[in-house]
Design a protein around this motif. Structure first.
Motif, short mmCIF file in Angstrom:
data_model
loop_
_atom_site.label_atom_id
_atom_site.label_comp_id
_atom_site.label_asym_id
_atom_site.label_seq_id
_atom_site.Cartn_x
_atom_site.Cartn_y
_atom_site.Cartn_z
N ILE A 204 29.94 30.30 26.18
CA ILE A 204 28.59 30.60 26.73
C ILE A 204 29.23 31.44 28.01
CG2 ILE A 204 26.99 30.07 28.47
CD1 ILE A 204 26.15 29.79 25.37
N VAL A 205 30.36 30.78 28.62
CA VAL A 205 30.77 31.56 29.89
C VAL A 205 31.41 32.79 29.34
CG1 VAL A 205 32.42 31.56 31.76
CG2 VAL A 205 31.12 29.56 31.23
N GLY A 206 32.08 32.83 28.46
CA GLY A 206 32.58 34.12 27.95
C GLY A 206 31.61 35.34 27.74
N GLN A 207 30.34 35.03 27.54
CA GLN A 207 29.05 36.00 27.40
C GLN A 207 28.65 36.28 28.67
OE1 GLN A 207 26.29 34.73 24.21
NE2 GLN A 207 27.71 33.03 23.98
N TYR A 208 29.04 35.82 29.87
CA TYR A 208 29.04 36.30 31.29
C TYR A 208 29.80 37.40 31.48
CZ TYR A 208 26.25 31.77 32.15
OH TYR A 208 25.32 30.83 32.14
N PHE A 209 31.06 37.02 30.97
CA PHE A 209 32.40 37.74 31.27
C PHE A 209 32.29 39.22 30.65
CE2 PHE A 209 35.10 34.01 32.08
CZ PHE A 209 34.69 33.65 33.29
N ALA A 210 31.89 39.18 29.22
CA ALA A 210 31.97 40.57 28.33
C ALA A 210 31.21 41.47 28.99
CB ALA A 210 31.64 40.02 26.93
N PRO A 211 29.85 41.44 29.26
CA PRO A 211 29.17 42.53 29.69
C PRO A 211 29.53 42.98 31.25
CG PRO A 211 27.86 40.49 29.80
CD PRO A 211 29.01 40.08 29.04
N ALA A 212 30.33 42.29 31.86
CA ALA A 212 30.56 42.77 33.15
C ALA A 212 31.87 43.42 32.96
CB ALA A 212 31.14 41.54 33.88
N LEU A 213 32.64 43.20 31.91
CA LEU A 213 33.84 44.10 31.89
C LEU A 213 33.87 45.32 31.14
CD1 LEU A 213 36.81 41.25 30.98
CD2 LEU A 213 36.02 42.25 33.19
N GLN A 214 32.82 45.27 30.14
CA GLN A 214 32.52 46.46 29.26
C GLN A 214 32.41 47.72 30.46
OE1 GLN A 214 28.85 45.27 27.01
NE2 GLN A 214 29.96 46.22 25.52
N GLY A 215 33.10 49.05 29.93
CA GLY A 215 32.98 50.08 30.75
C GLY A 215 34.37 50.19 31.84
N ARG A 216 34.82 49.13 32.21
CA ARG A 216 35.82 48.91 33.05
C ARG A 216 37.33 49.30 32.14
NH1 ARG A 216 34.71 45.19 37.78
NH2 ARG A 216 36.87 45.97 38.38
N LYS B 270 38.72 31.88 30.98
CA LYS B 270 39.39 33.02 31.63
C LYS B 270 40.71 33.25 30.97
CE LYS B 270 37.08 32.20 36.15
NZ LYS B 270 37.08 31.96 37.55
N SER B 271 41.47 32.46 30.74
CA SER B 271 42.74 32.78 30.14
C SER B 271 42.82 33.48 28.94
CB SER B 271 43.67 31.33 29.92
OG SER B 271 43.19 30.66 28.87
N ALA B 272 41.76 33.22 28.09
CA ALA B 272 41.95 33.90 26.81
C ALA B 272 41.40 35.60 27.08
CB ALA B 272 40.54 33.41 25.80
N PHE B 273 40.70 35.85 28.36
CA PHE B 273 40.42 37.18 28.68
C PHE B 273 41.39 37.78 29.33
CE2 PHE B 273 36.02 35.99 27.89
CZ PHE B 273 35.38 37.34 27.44
N ASP B 274 42.30 37.01 30.05
CA ASP B 274 43.59 37.39 30.54
C ASP B 274 44.57 37.79 29.67
OD1 ASP B 274 46.45 36.67 31.49
OD2 ASP B 274 45.41 36.80 33.53
N ILE B 275 44.72 37.08 28.68
CA ILE B 275 45.84 37.46 27.53
C ILE B 275 45.36 38.35 26.84
CG2 ILE B 275 46.77 36.32 25.40
CD1 ILE B 275 46.36 33.49 26.75
#
Length: 371
Positions: free
Chosen positions: A67-79, A102-107
């Protein structure tokens, strides 16, 4: 840079049964419940990351991470994927804690950046493939006879060090180590991990002193992590060096422990630190303090453990590796990644980036969401 704009992000649940229950003082584990993050950029780079959430350590589960990953994904799109500080700061802005997802996105972001630079991830992190990495093998909690049999088997399989899960009563834990030493002999490298199981400083000191005769290299997290102010007293009274694990999540924890002279060693895990960005800060603090460091993990596959191995090559202070959990899986979904060699040796990938992906058939069958 338009080419490195984040174009798409996918999250997958990675579920794999273990060969047998893995038992620690915090409870039994019977299956892998991880999250894989895949980040794609406009120029075709694809980065992979993995988190292994742990309810009793980082307070996360596969469901909360999904669920939290679904907060992160749209915020990072386009960056810009190469803006690592900016992307990672955005994750912290969105939500406090949640170090595992957060570590999965960082990696995954570091994988993209290292690919773009044309460097193996360890070299992108400032390291070199100039030391032989070897993993220990862990004996989970059980009867003295079962633990002895497992330790003997791991010794016969050539693992250079054996790690033993403890955290019971003084009498039970001494009986376990006595049985193991009777099986593997007095000199084979032996390490112990209480996972906070002895709880109080007085109890931990009593057990550690009783175990002093058994030639143990170090002990991880002997007391409740909330009692970290007591660790320096445990260290002073213990004949066995102390390694902080659950009490050392990020660089702020590491700085406190070093200032308190609470332990001789630190155990760094990407799932505690939120990924490479903070893990390297811990390593630099430990290195400056003259400490011996370990890199470990939770129940990551060879993808997440390959990321940990890249971290291990990034600091000369990292001497110990705890990369054994993929050997406990009933199946291996990873393509590429590090390879296990005889003697517990880890053979690293040397191409650009992380060097590990997840088999496409596994991903197709997984619960997933795409942005």
């Amino acid at each position: 840079m338009p080419g490195t704009t984040i174009q798409a992000i996918s999250l997958y649940k990675l579920l794999v049964p273990l060969k047998e229950p893995f038992i620690i003082s915090l409870g039994p584990l019977t299956a892998v419940e991880n999250i894989v993050v895949v980040i794609r950029t406009a120029d075709g780079h694809v980065g992979y990351g993995e988190s292994s959430p742990f309810l009793t350590i980082n307070g996360e589960s596969v469901d909360t991470g999904f669920i939290v990953g679904q907060y992160f994904a749209p915020a990072l799109q386009g960056r810009d994927a190469l803006d690592l500080p900016g992307c990672l700061a955005e994750l912290d802005r969105i939500i406090y804690g949640n170090s595992s997802i957060k570590s999965a996105f960082d990696i995954a972001l570091h994988d993209v950046a290292a690919q773009h630079a044309g460097l193996p991830l360890y070299e992108f992190l400032g390291g070199k493939n100039d030391k032989v990495l070897t993993t220990d093998m862990t004996v989970s909690l059980g009867s003295p006879a079962k633990m002895q049999a497992d330790a003997v088997r791991f010794q016969q399989e050539g693992f250079p060090a054996i790690k033993v899960k403890l955290g019971g009563t003084l009498e039970d834990d001494v009986a376990r180590i006595r049985a193991i030493r009777a099986g593997i002999g007095p000199t084979h490298p032996l390490r112990i991990d209480a996972n906070q199981g002895w709880q109080t400083a007085d109890r931990a000191i009593a057990v550690l002193q009783a175990l002093g005769e058994f030639n143990i290299e170090h002990c991880e997290e002997p007391i409740l992590r909330q009692h970290f102010m007591e660790l320096s007293r445990v260290r002073a009274a213990s004949p066995i060096p102390i390694m902080a694990d659950e009490s050392c999540g990020d660089e702020h924890d590491a700085a406190r422990l070093i200032q308190l002279q609470a332990c001789q060693m630190l155990n760094i895990k990407l799932g505690k630190s939120s990924g490479f960005h903070r893990a390297q800060k811990i390593a630099r603090l430990g290195e400056a303090a003259g400490m011996t460091l370990q890199v470990g993990g939770f129940l990551e596959s060879r993808l997440g453990m390959t990321a940990a191995a890249h971290l291990a090559l990034s600091s000369p202070a990292i001497h110990h590796c705890d990369f054994d959990t993929p050997l406990m899986f009933t199946d291996d979904p990873v393509v590429g990644g590090f390879q296990y060699q005889p003697g517990g040796v880890i053979e690293m990938p040397t191409g650009p980036g992380l060097g590990a992906t997840i088999d496409e058939d596994w991903l197709r069958r997984a619960e997933q969401v795409h942005f």
